[in-house]
Enzyme design. Structure first.
Site, PDB file in Angstrom:
ATOM      1  N   ASP A   1      -8.437  -2.992   2.693  1.00 53.70           N
ATOM      2  CA  ASP A   1      -7.188  -3.295   1.993  1.00 53.70           C
ATOM      3  C   ASP A   1      -6.440  -4.211   2.956  1.00 53.70           C
ATOM      4  O   ASP A   1      -5.676  -3.748   3.806  1.00 53.70           O
ATOM      5  CB  ASP A   1      -6.411  -2.001   1.723  1.00 53.70           C
ATOM      6  CG  ASP A   1      -5.125  -2.245   0.941  1.00 53.70           C
ATOM      7  OD1 ASP A   1      -4.863  -3.399   0.568  1.00 53.70           O
ATOM      8  OD2 ASP A   1      -4.374  -1.275   0.713  1.00 53.70           O
TER       9      ASP A   1
ATOM     10  N   CYS B   1      -7.381  -1.479   7.110  1.00 55.80           N
ATOM     11  CA  CYS B   1      -6.189  -1.976   6.414  1.00 55.80           C
ATOM     12  C   CYS B   1      -5.326  -2.764   7.389  1.00 55.80           C
ATOM     13  O   CYS B   1      -5.076  -2.322   8.510  1.00 55.80           O
ATOM     14  CB  CYS B   1      -5.385  -0.819   5.824  1.00 55.80           C
ATOM     15  SG  CYS B   1      -3.940  -1.377   4.883  1.00 55.80           S
TER      16      CYS B   1
ATOM     17  N   TRP C   1      -4.688  -8.270   4.085  1.00 58.02           N
ATOM     18  CA  TRP C   1      -3.876  -9.392   3.601  1.00 58.02           C
ATOM     19  C   TRP C   1      -3.832 -10.484   4.661  1.00 58.02           C
ATOM     20  O   TRP C   1      -4.065 -10.242   5.843  1.00 58.02           O
ATOM     21  CB  TRP C   1      -2.464  -8.921   3.260  1.00 58.02           C
ATOM     22  CG  TRP C   1      -1.776  -8.203   4.378  1.00 58.02           C
ATOM     23  CD1 TRP C   1      -1.094  -8.750   5.425  1.00 58.02           C
ATOM     24  CD2 TRP C   1      -1.707  -6.776   4.573  1.00 58.02           C
ATOM     25  NE1 TRP C   1      -0.599  -7.767   6.244  1.00 58.02           N
ATOM     26  CE2 TRP C   1      -0.957  -6.545   5.749  1.00 58.02           C
ATOM     27  CE3 TRP C   1      -2.201  -5.680   3.852  1.00 58.02           C
ATOM     28  CZ2 TRP C   1      -0.690  -5.266   6.232  1.00 58.02           C
ATOM     29  CZ3 TRP C   1      -1.928  -4.415   4.345  1.00 58.02           C
ATOM     30  CH2 TRP C   1      -1.187  -4.211   5.506  1.00 58.02           C
TER      31      TRP C   1
ATOM     32  N   SER D   1       0.854  -1.189   0.000  1.00 60.44           N
ATOM     33  CA  SER D   1       0.000   0.000   0.000  1.00 60.44           C
ATOM     34  C   SER D   1       0.891   1.240   0.000  1.00 60.44           C
ATOM     35  O   SER D   1       1.801   1.358   0.824  1.00 60.44           O
ATOM     36  CB  SER D   1      -0.885   0.017   1.249  1.00 60.44           C
ATOM     37  OG  SER D   1      -1.707  -1.131   1.283  1.00 60.44           O
TER      38      SER D   1
END
Length: 692
Positions: free
Chosen positions: A689, A644, A691, A451
């Site tokens: 966003d 995020c 992971w 990012s």
């Protein structure tokens, strides 16, 4: 001076022509043809007479099975290659692998029913198609989908197989394969077997794939009348020694990604096939404790036509560390031949060599193979045939066939291919493995995405990266498990800053790049556009949840809003929830938040959660709950909500806490509150966003 007679003129003419011939040889005539040029054209990015017609392609190449992939990070492409290879070796199918963006789909309805289409589709972000699958997805799921022929069920002749790659921590889990499967069924297509789904969020992707494919093949064999045969390795690529060339020959690729980079003429568009070699203007550590470092880097893109928007991702193209390159070449017996020049030739017309040639073994392993990633069980089963002795062969066969045994011995320790080969053979060299089998079986080294932590409004030609570099000690593994790209960046930082005591791992990277083209210091990059974006109206309030390096895009968001406020715009309330371990240890950008506060005043508030400072661990979701009343008020003013960071734990818990806040503050049921959160996601008011 006497006039020249006829003989003199003839003699002089011959001499003149001879001189011209000598100086123009190799330029206008007598050009030596590279005998391998046609074979290697595909590998060097040359596409001759390429058709976008699927039917035409299958007919001209004699194929009866095409495996399409929609891939963002290379995993779906890898699975597609494995399915194509298995279809050929086990069932005699004439298979080919194809990128979805390389073909048109209007004549899918004209495919004969003795053909098979396989779709391997990854879901990207919030239920979106991967970049290379956008056109196909819009076509097949569109309301006005039209084919070359007109009939009620236009795809009733189409036999297909589908497998999806997803992550259950996302709202739209495996939506690509689900939506495509639904659209194909609606159009009358015949699915063979079930639509498989792999789950990266649960860490079961590989086993999900293996469990799905055998019943799928049984269904395909029954439908198409195929007989299974003993699978024998058949190479897809031929390896040719290029005698007369050395690693210093100008036409030899020693890590350059394509011909333009080899010749020094690289220009845009810069993308996933063509990186920009960007100078790093600044690199520093935000913190350094024990086995953790956090880097801040500034990458200059002013020399390119690259652009980015706040919230986008930067792709870093890493190289493998030298110690892992050495380990790999040693175990396969090629250490002494590492700089030998070879050509790699596709042995069938639809195969694509995954890197440009001629090149060296060292360059292939260092720049193009994912040699540090955990190895797949299926690949071990394939390599068993090439074991140095019977005992090793038996152990490899057991590892490849027994899921629990493989987990206990290999996957729990995150062993890579070279570590496994060395361990199982007790240090013996695997000289019998054809190098083509390694090209086919080891995944292509992929860019890593980060990012962007800067605002394009503030610094349009400079991209900020925030990355944590960690070394994890895993039981049963001799050395620490390290991220390839983050440690590559760390090595670049060490070189740039002339660190007096750099870590040994950092020293093993070839950070000057092929032919020293990256020295200075440079890193290969491209930009991937994201839908993770601030509201177009800056007066809208925003709630940002970003612990650890999850704060990276929010540094960009707050930086942008501070600039907008300084420019006199009306900026809405900005709440940032940031979490880390300790205030004096890993509090990222602590002083910068103070600067942003000066520009934004009461419009900005930073709420911190330090998990290791008190008797009880405090995380961002706890702080979010404490601010329930204000969070609910902002949401009712149509605030945008952003998360995020870690998908598996933090993002899930934040989602649950938000539903609890809405239920409690509005006096409604949790089920109703969960529905509101779901609708926020659908309206892009809730963005992630995250992971694994």
């Amino acid at each position: 001076m006497a006039e020249l007679d006829t003989l003199d003129i003839i003699v002089l003419s011959v001499i003149l022509l001879g001189t011209l011939a000598y100086f123009t040889k190799g330029k206008y005539w007598g050009i030596t043809k590279d005998p391998y040029a046609a074979s290697f054209a595909n590998a060097n990015g040359v596409k001759a007479g390429k058709t976008r017609n699927i039917l035409e392609k299958m007919e001209e190449s004699g194929k009866n099975c095409i495996v399409f992939y929609g891939s963002q990070t290379g995993t779906a492409e890898d699975y597609a290659s494995r399915l194509a290879k298995e279809g050929k070796s086990r069932f005699g199918l004439e298979t080919m692998v194809a990128d979805l963006e390389d073909y048109d789909y209007e004549n899918l309805d004209a495919l004969p029913n003795d053909k098979l289409i396989v779709f391997v589709l990854a879901t990207y972000g919030e239920g979106e198609p991967t970049d290379n699958a956008v056109d196909f997805y819009e076509f097949i799921t569109g309301d006005d989908v039209s084919f070359s022929e007109s009939r009620e069920a236009p795809l009733d002749n189409l036999n297909y197989v589908a497998f999806g790659l997803g992550n259950n921590t996302y709202e739209h889990y495996n939506s690509m394969v689900r939506n495509v499967d639904k659209a194909l069924q609606k159009l009358g297509a015949n699915r063979l077997g079930v639509a498989g789904e792999g789950d990266d969020g649960a860490g079961t992707m590989e086993e999900d794939f293996l469990a799905w494919k055998d019943p799928m093949w049984a269904a395909v064999a029954e439908k198409m009348g195929l007989e299974e045969r003993e699978a024998v390795y058949e190479p897809i690529f031929g390896i040719v020694d290029r005698e007369g060339l050395t690693k210093d020959s100008v036409e030899v690729y020693v890590g350059e990604p394509n011909k333009m980079h080899l010749e020094g003429t690289a220009k845009g568009p810069f993308n996933a096939h063509n990186p920009y070699i960007a100078p790093i203007t600044e690199s520093r550590e935000l913190f350094s404790v024990k086995d953790r470092h956090c880097l801040h880097m500034e990458v200059d893109i002013s020399g390119s036509n690259l652009t980015y928007q706040t919230g986008d991702h930067i792709a870093i193209w890493p190289t493998n560390p030298g110690e892992e390159v050495d380990r790999f070449l040693n175990v396969i017996g090629l250490a002494d031949k590492r700089n030998d020049v070879i050509g790699v030739k596709a042995l069938e017309p639809t195969a694509k060599v995954p890197f440009p040639t001629p090149t060296t073994y060292d360059a292939i392993v260092r720049y193009h193979m994912e040699i540090c990633s955990p190895v797949s069980r299926q690949f071990l089963a394939t390599l068993a045939a090439f074991a140095p002795d019977e005992a090793t062969k038996a152990e490899m066969t057991k590892l490849g066939g027994d899921k629990d045994y493989f987990h206990e011995k290999i996957s729990v320790h995150h062993l890579n291919i070279a570590q496994v080969l060395s361990s199982v053979s007790k240090g013996q060299t695997w000289k019998n493995i054809p190098f083509s089998a390694l090209i086919e079986g080891v995944t292509k080294l992929q860019p890593r995405y980060y990012s962007i932590s800067s605002s394009s409004l503030v610094q349009p030609k400079k991209i900020s990266i925030t990355a944590v570099v960690e070394s994890q000690m895993i039981p049963g593994r001799g050395d620490p498990f390290r991220g390839v790209a983050t440690n590559y960046l760390f090595a670049l930082k060490q070189k740039q800053n002339g660190d007096p005591n750099p870590e040994p791992f950092g020293l093993t990277y070839e950070i000057t790049g092929p032919r020293n083209k990256y020295d200075g210091i440079h890193v290969p990059v491209h930009v991937r556009h994201s839908n993770f974006k601030l509201p177009s109206d800056p007066s809208k309030p925003v709630i940002l949840i970003g612990p650890g390096t999850g704060v990276a895009p929010f540094r960009a968001f707050v930086q942008e809003r501070a600039k907008q406020a300084a420019d006199g715009e009306n900026v809405g309330r900005t709440l940032l929830f940031f979490g880390c371990r300790k205030k004096n240890e890993d509090f990222l950008y602590a002083s910068q938040w103070e600067e942003f506060k000066k520009a934004l005043g009461d419009k900005f508030e930073l709420i911190t959660a330090f998990s290791r400072e008190g008797a009880k661990k405090v995380y961002v979701q706890h702080r979010l709950k404490e601010r329930a009343e204000e969070v609910n008020e902002l949401l009712q003013k149509k605030a945008y909500f952003y998360v995020c960071g870690d998908a598996a734990n933090m993002a899930r818990e934040v989602n649950a806490v938000l539903a609890q806040i809405i239920a409690e503050q509005r006096g409604i049921s949790e089920a109703k509150a969960e529905e509101i959160v779901k609708n926020m996601r659908a309206a892009n008011q809730y963005q992630e966003d995250v992971w694994s």
